[in-house]
Write an enzyme that holds these catalytic residues in place. Structure first.
Site, PDB file in Angstrom:
ATOM      1  N   GLU A  86      24.081   1.087   8.704  1.00  7.18           N
ATOM      2  CA  GLU A  86      23.450  -0.080   9.334  1.00  7.18           C
ATOM      3  C   GLU A  86      24.136  -0.420  10.658  1.00  7.18           C
ATOM      4  O   GLU A  86      23.493  -0.901  11.588  1.00  7.18           O
ATOM      5  CB  GLU A  86      23.453  -1.253   8.342  1.00  7.18           C
ATOM      6  N   GLY A 133      19.258   1.423  -0.214  1.00  7.63           N
ATOM      7  CA  GLY A 133      18.368   0.297  -0.485  1.00  7.63           C
ATOM      8  C   GLY A 133      16.926   0.683  -0.743  1.00  7.63           C
ATOM      9  O   GLY A 133      16.029  -0.146  -0.683  1.00  7.63           O
ATOM     10  N   SER A 191      21.593   3.648  -3.272  1.00 10.07           N
ATOM     11  CA  SER A 191      20.837   3.362  -4.495  1.00 10.07           C
ATOM     12  C   SER A 191      21.569   3.779  -5.776  1.00 10.07           C
ATOM     13  O   SER A 191      20.940   4.235  -6.734  1.00 10.07           O
ATOM     14  CB  SER A 191      19.438   4.001  -4.433  1.00 10.07           C
ATOM     15  N   ASN A 225      29.815  -3.049  -1.420  1.00 11.84           N
ATOM     16  CA  ASN A 225      29.487  -3.512  -0.066  1.00 11.84           C
ATOM     17  C   ASN A 225      28.467  -4.632  -0.194  1.00 11.84           C
ATOM     18  O   ASN A 225      27.304  -4.373  -0.498  1.00 11.84           O
ATOM     19  CB  ASN A 225      28.941  -2.341   0.761  1.00 11.84           C
ATOM     20  N   GLU A 257      26.665   8.565   2.645  1.00 10.62           N
ATOM     21  CA  GLU A 257      25.525   7.714   2.307  1.00 10.62           C
ATOM     22  C   GLU A 257      24.295   8.203   3.069  1.00 10.62           C
ATOM     23  O   GLU A 257      24.125   7.870   4.260  1.00 10.62           O
ATOM     24  CB  GLU A 257      25.812   6.260   2.699  1.00 10.62           C
ATOM     25  N   HIS A 263      29.188   2.459   9.022  1.00  9.70           N
ATOM     26  CA  HIS A 263      28.131   2.320   8.018  1.00  9.70           C
ATOM     27  C   HIS A 263      26.788   2.558   8.701  1.00  9.70           C
ATOM     28  O   HIS A 263      26.604   2.218   9.868  1.00  9.70           O
ATOM     29  CB  HIS A 263      28.174   0.923   7.382  1.00  9.70           C
ATOM     30  N   LYS A 268      27.321  -6.543   2.134  1.00  8.63           N
ATOM     31  CA  LYS A 268      26.465  -6.696   3.324  1.00  8.63           C
ATOM     32  C   LYS A 268      26.381  -8.165   3.758  1.00  8.63           C
ATOM     33  O   LYS A 268      27.366  -8.885   3.661  1.00  8.63           O
ATOM     34  CB  LYS A 268      25.096  -6.062   3.050  1.00  8.63           C
TER      35      LYS A 268
HETATM   36  P1  13P Z   1      22.449   0.270  -1.896  1.00  8.09           P
HETATM   37  O1  13P Z   1      23.378   0.541  -3.040  1.00  8.09           O
HETATM   38  O2  13P Z   1      21.837  -1.118  -1.926  1.00  8.09           O
HETATM   39  O3  13P Z   1      21.443   1.363  -1.700  1.00  8.09           O
HETATM   40  O4  13P Z   1      23.355   0.256  -0.550  1.00  8.09           O
HETATM   41  C1  13P Z   1      24.188   1.331  -0.322  1.00  8.09           C
HETATM   42  C2  13P Z   1      25.091   1.003   0.791  1.00  8.09           C
HETATM   43  O5  13P Z   1      24.692   0.924   1.937  1.00  8.09           O
HETATM   44  C3  13P Z   1      26.509   0.753   0.472  1.00  8.09           C
HETATM   45  O6  13P Z   1      27.286   0.762   1.623  1.00  8.09           O
END
Ligand code: 13P
Length: 249
Positions: free
Chosen positions: A98, A174, A211, A9, A168, A96, A11
C-alpha cells in the site's frame, strides 16, 4: 518446533483505546509459546498504547507501519525512526504494497528506510510482492527479487540476518484470494537464494502475507520455507488472532 513469527498489520484502524481493549482480551486468551514471536504494527498514533498494553509479554514486540529515512526535519505527516522508537516501536514495515502502490514509494526509498532502521538497532520488515498483471506475465520472481535487492542495497551481508522479509502478492491482499502454500514456498525459496547470493546466510525469516486466515494459516506454516505470516484483516479480532497465533502449537 522451528521458530515462527506472527505479525499483525492493523493498517489505518484501531485507536489507542481499542488497542488497550484488544491487548487485554488477547493477553487473557494466550500465553507465550517457546519459539514464537508476535509483532503488532498499529497506526503510529497507537504505538504508545500498544507498547504499554502489551508491555508485560516478553514474546510481543511493537512496530511502525512505515518510517521516514531522515531522523528529523520538515516532513509533515511522516514518522521518523527515533519518533517510532520513542513511542515504543522496535521495528517497522518497509515497502508495504500500500505504501508502494497507493503512496508511490520507490524501491530506492525502501533501501533508505531499511538502512535508517538498522542504524537505530530496529528490525526492518521488508515487504515485497508482485501485482496481478506482473504475475500473469510470469514476472513474479523478477519483481520480488528486484524489490529485495533494492531494499538490501545498503545492507552488508553480516547484517542480513537482522531483517525480516515479507512476501505479500498484491493481488492477495484483502481480496480473499491467497497464494497456495506451494506457490508461496517457491517464491520464498527464490528470495532466500537471492539473500544467500548477496552474501547472507539465508537464515533470514520470510513471512507470507495476503488473505491469511484461520483456514489457510496451518497449510502455509507447514511449508518449511514459510517462517511466519503477516496478517491484516484476520488480526483485528483479538480472539480470532489468538487462535491463529496458537495454531499447531
Ligand atoms: P490481509 O490479511 O487483510 O489480506 O492484509 C495483508 C497485509 O497487507 C498485511 O500486511
Amino acid at each position: 518446533m522451528r521458530p515462527l513469527l506472527f505479525a499483525a498489520n492493523w493498517k489505518m484502524q484501531v485507536t489507542p483505546e481499542e488497542t488497550r481493549r484488544f491487548a487485554g482480551q488477547f493477553l487473557g486468551a494466550t500465553a507465550p509459546v517457546e519459539g514464537r514471536a508476535l509483532w503488532f504494527f498499529p497506526s503510529a498514533v497507537s504505538i504508545g498504547a500498544a507498547a504499554e498494553a502489551f508491555g508485560t509479554r516478553s514474546d510481543v514486540r511493537i512496530g511502525a507501519q512505515d518510517v521516514h529515512w531522515e531522523p528529523k526535519g520538515a516532513y509533515t505527516g511522516a514518522t521518523s525512526v527515533p519518533l517510532a522508537r520513542g513511542a515504543g516501536a522496535s521495528g517497522a514495515l518497509v515497502g508495504h504494497s500500500e505504501r508502494r502502490h497507493v503512496f508511490g514509494e520507490t524501491d530506492e526509498e525502501t533501501g533508505k528506510k531499511v538502512r535508517a532502521l538498522l542504524d537505530a538497532g530496529c528490525t526492518p520488515f521488508l515487504c515485497v510482492g508482485e501485482k496481478l498483471e506482473e504475475r500473469e506475465a510470469g514476472k513474479t520472481e523478477e519483481v520480488v527479487l528486484r524489490q529485495l535487492r533494492a531494499g538490501l542495497a545498503g545492507v552488508s551481508p553480516g547484517e542480513m540476518d537482522g531483517l525480516v522479509v515479507a512476501y505479500e502478492p498484491v493481488w492477495a491482499i484483502g481480496t480473499g484470494r491467497n497464494a497456495t502454500a506451494e506457490d508461496a514456498a517457491r517464491v520464498h525459496m527464490a528470495l532466500r537464494a537471492e539473500v544467500s547470493r548477496l552474501g547472507g546466510t539465508g537464515r533470514i525469516p520470510i513471512l507470507y502475507g495476503g488473505s491469511v486466515n484461520l483456514g489457510n494459516a496451518l497449510g502455509l506454516l507447514a511449508q518449511p520455507q514459510v517462517d511466519g505470516v503477516l496478517v491484516g484483516g484476520a488480526s483485528l479480532d483479538p480472539d480470532g488472532w489468538a487462535e491463529i497465533v496458537g495454531i499447531g502449537g
